[in-house]
Design an enzyme around this catalytic site. Structure first.
Site, PDB file in Angstrom:
ATOM      1  N   CYS A  28       3.268  -0.138   7.241  1.00 32.92           N
ATOM      2  CA  CYS A  28       3.536  -1.538   6.930  1.00 32.92           C
ATOM      3  C   CYS A  28       4.907  -1.650   6.263  1.00 32.92           C
ATOM      4  O   CYS A  28       5.274  -0.763   5.498  1.00 32.92           O
ATOM      5  CB  CYS A  28       2.450  -2.103   6.030  1.00 32.92           C
ATOM      6  SG  CYS A  28       1.120  -2.848   6.997  1.00 32.92           S
ATOM      7  N   PRO A  29       5.685  -2.685   6.546  1.00 30.24           N
ATOM      8  CA  PRO A  29       5.278  -3.912   7.271  1.00 30.24           C
ATOM      9  C   PRO A  29       5.439  -3.881   8.786  1.00 30.24           C
ATOM     10  O   PRO A  29       5.276  -4.912   9.418  1.00 30.24           O
ATOM     11  CB  PRO A  29       6.234  -4.956   6.674  1.00 30.24           C
ATOM     12  CG  PRO A  29       7.480  -4.188   6.372  1.00 30.24           C
ATOM     13  CD  PRO A  29       7.024  -2.808   5.978  1.00 30.24           C
TER      14      PRO A  29
END
Lengths: 68, 354
Positions: free
Chosen positions: A10-11
């Site tokens: 992530c992201p």
């Protein structure tokens, strides 16, 4: 449509989802495969923040329906 | 203060020679000041080597004394990791969830505490990451009704905010109020039974073994005393500045989630998450601008897992930033932070094509 984000941190899976959702027709779904533990919180959070529908989230597989 | 304490308080306060008695006097004075600061009697306050050590020893000793009743440790999902580790080690940990603001699910907490076999319930005074206060006065009533001791991790609040009473044990950490690292407090109300489950010595009733660090404890007491005299003023300033930051960040940045309770909260903490932003990149960019901030994003943690607090609340975990104001923070700094942040977020988003 399936978006394979396995191995991404992530992201990135959320960015890929955001960049791909426009290719999905309104009312259709996209399946995201993501094994980063943060995706379990962040994909549902993205759906809430961007007003899209989270259809299901299990086994590192997230189904999102484009509603707008 | 600290330097003169190093000169006069170096000896072992358990010894009877002149230097030992001087150290003992300094230790007793410091204990009295610290006890007053957390609202207990000096003989209800144990001094430990950190807030984490206070939690580890305190939770284990309270649970140990209740072994005949049971071994369940009820705790919120958003406790500090020290509480989570101590709960898992002390018995069978039962986690109670929180709402999107980070506040405990009252019905679930009350139901778990009322079940048979509960040794102790742990609830923080306020969340250390998002600032949301927990309903301590209410939890104390629920626990008293069930005959279960309430263990409160007060580290995020003590020195910044008032913690309601009614608990059986409360812990705090000196560095959180501007004191030195390496001093923790464990306050235990009379009538709360303790049974350490490790080798004990004669110090601090076995709750913190070894020669105490008298100079640091004295410095911690002086810092708390100083902090409490300015607490009301800082509370007003910090609340207003955090309110301003909340509004400006929400207004000036698209796709940002400002988290935690906007009102029933600590005065000095603010947490927000920016969609499509790498937390590590934003921490680094802010560092280059002179701002030292924390992050709960997975990429900034050694385990590569996101903050369990943010995950339990169900809020965005990436692009996360936590701002804490200190006693020397100024409005100019707050203003500059709110001014530079939107550009930094835009730049990081542009780098990934967002």
């Amino acid at each position: 449509m399936t978006l394979d984000c396995r191995g991404m941190l992530c992201p990135l899976p959320v960015i890929k989802l955001a960049q791909t959702i426009s290719k999905v027709a309104i009312g259709d779904t996209i399946t995201v495969l993501a094994d980063d533990p943060a995706a379990a919180t962040d994909i549902p959070a993205w759906c809430r923040m961007r007003s899209q529908e989270l259809v299901s989230a299990e086994n590192e597989q997230y189904v999102v329906r484009r509603v707008s | 203060m600290l330097l003169s304490a190093v000169d006069s308080g170096w000896a072992d306060p358990a010894r009877l020679h002149h230097e030992g008695r001087t150290a003992r006097l300094l230790l007793d004075n410091a204990r009295a000041v610290l006890a007053e600061g957390v609202g207990v009697r000096p003989d209800e306050l144990y001094l430990t080597t950190s807030g984490t050590a206070a939690i580890h020893a305190g939770l284990a000793a309270v649970a140990g004394a209740r072994r005949r009743v049971g071994s369940t440790v009820v705790h919120s999902a958003v406790e500090h990791s020290a509480v989570l580790h101590a709960a898992a080690a002390a018995g069978t940990a039962v986690e109670v969830g929180v709402d999107p603001l980070g506040r405990i699910d009252r019905d679930a907490f009350a139901a778990e505490v009322a079940k048979p076999g509960v040794a102790v319930a742990a609830l923080q005074s306020a969340n250390h990451e998002v600032g949301t206060r927990q309903p301590i006065a209410w939890a104390a009533e629920v626990c008293a009704e069930a005959g279960v001791p309430l263990f409160v991790d007060g580290a995020a609040s003590i020195g910044h905010d008032v913690v309601p009473g009614g608990w059986s044990a409360l812990t705090a950490s000196a560095h959180k109020w501007g004191g030195p690292a390496g001093v923790g407090l464990l306050a235990v109300r009379k009538g709360t039974r303790l049974a350490p489950t490790w080798p004990v010595d004669e110090r601090e009733d076995g709750l913190s073994p070894g020669h105490p660090n008298v100079p640091e404890i004295l410095a911690a007491a002086a810092a708390l005393q100083a902090r409490l005299t300015e607490a009301d003023e800082l509370d007003k300033l910090h609340r207003a500045w955090i309110d301003e930051l909340r509004q400006r960040i929400a207004n000036d940045i698209a796709d940002v989630e400002v988290v935690g309770d906007p009102e029933d909260r600590l005065p000095h903490v603010l947490t927000f998450s920016c969609l499509y932003v790498d937390g590590e990149a934003l921490v680094t960019a802010l560092d280059a601008e002179g701002f030292a901030v924390s992050s709960g994003s997975a990429c900034t943690s050694s385990t590569l897992r996101p903050s369990h607090v943010l995950a339990a609340m169900g809020v965005l975990t990436h692009g996360n930033i936590r701002v804490s104001l200190g006693r020397t923070s100024t409005h100019d700094e707050v203003d500059r932070f709110a001014t530079v942040l939107p550009g930094l977020v835009r730049r990081i988003r542009a780098e990934v094509g967002m």
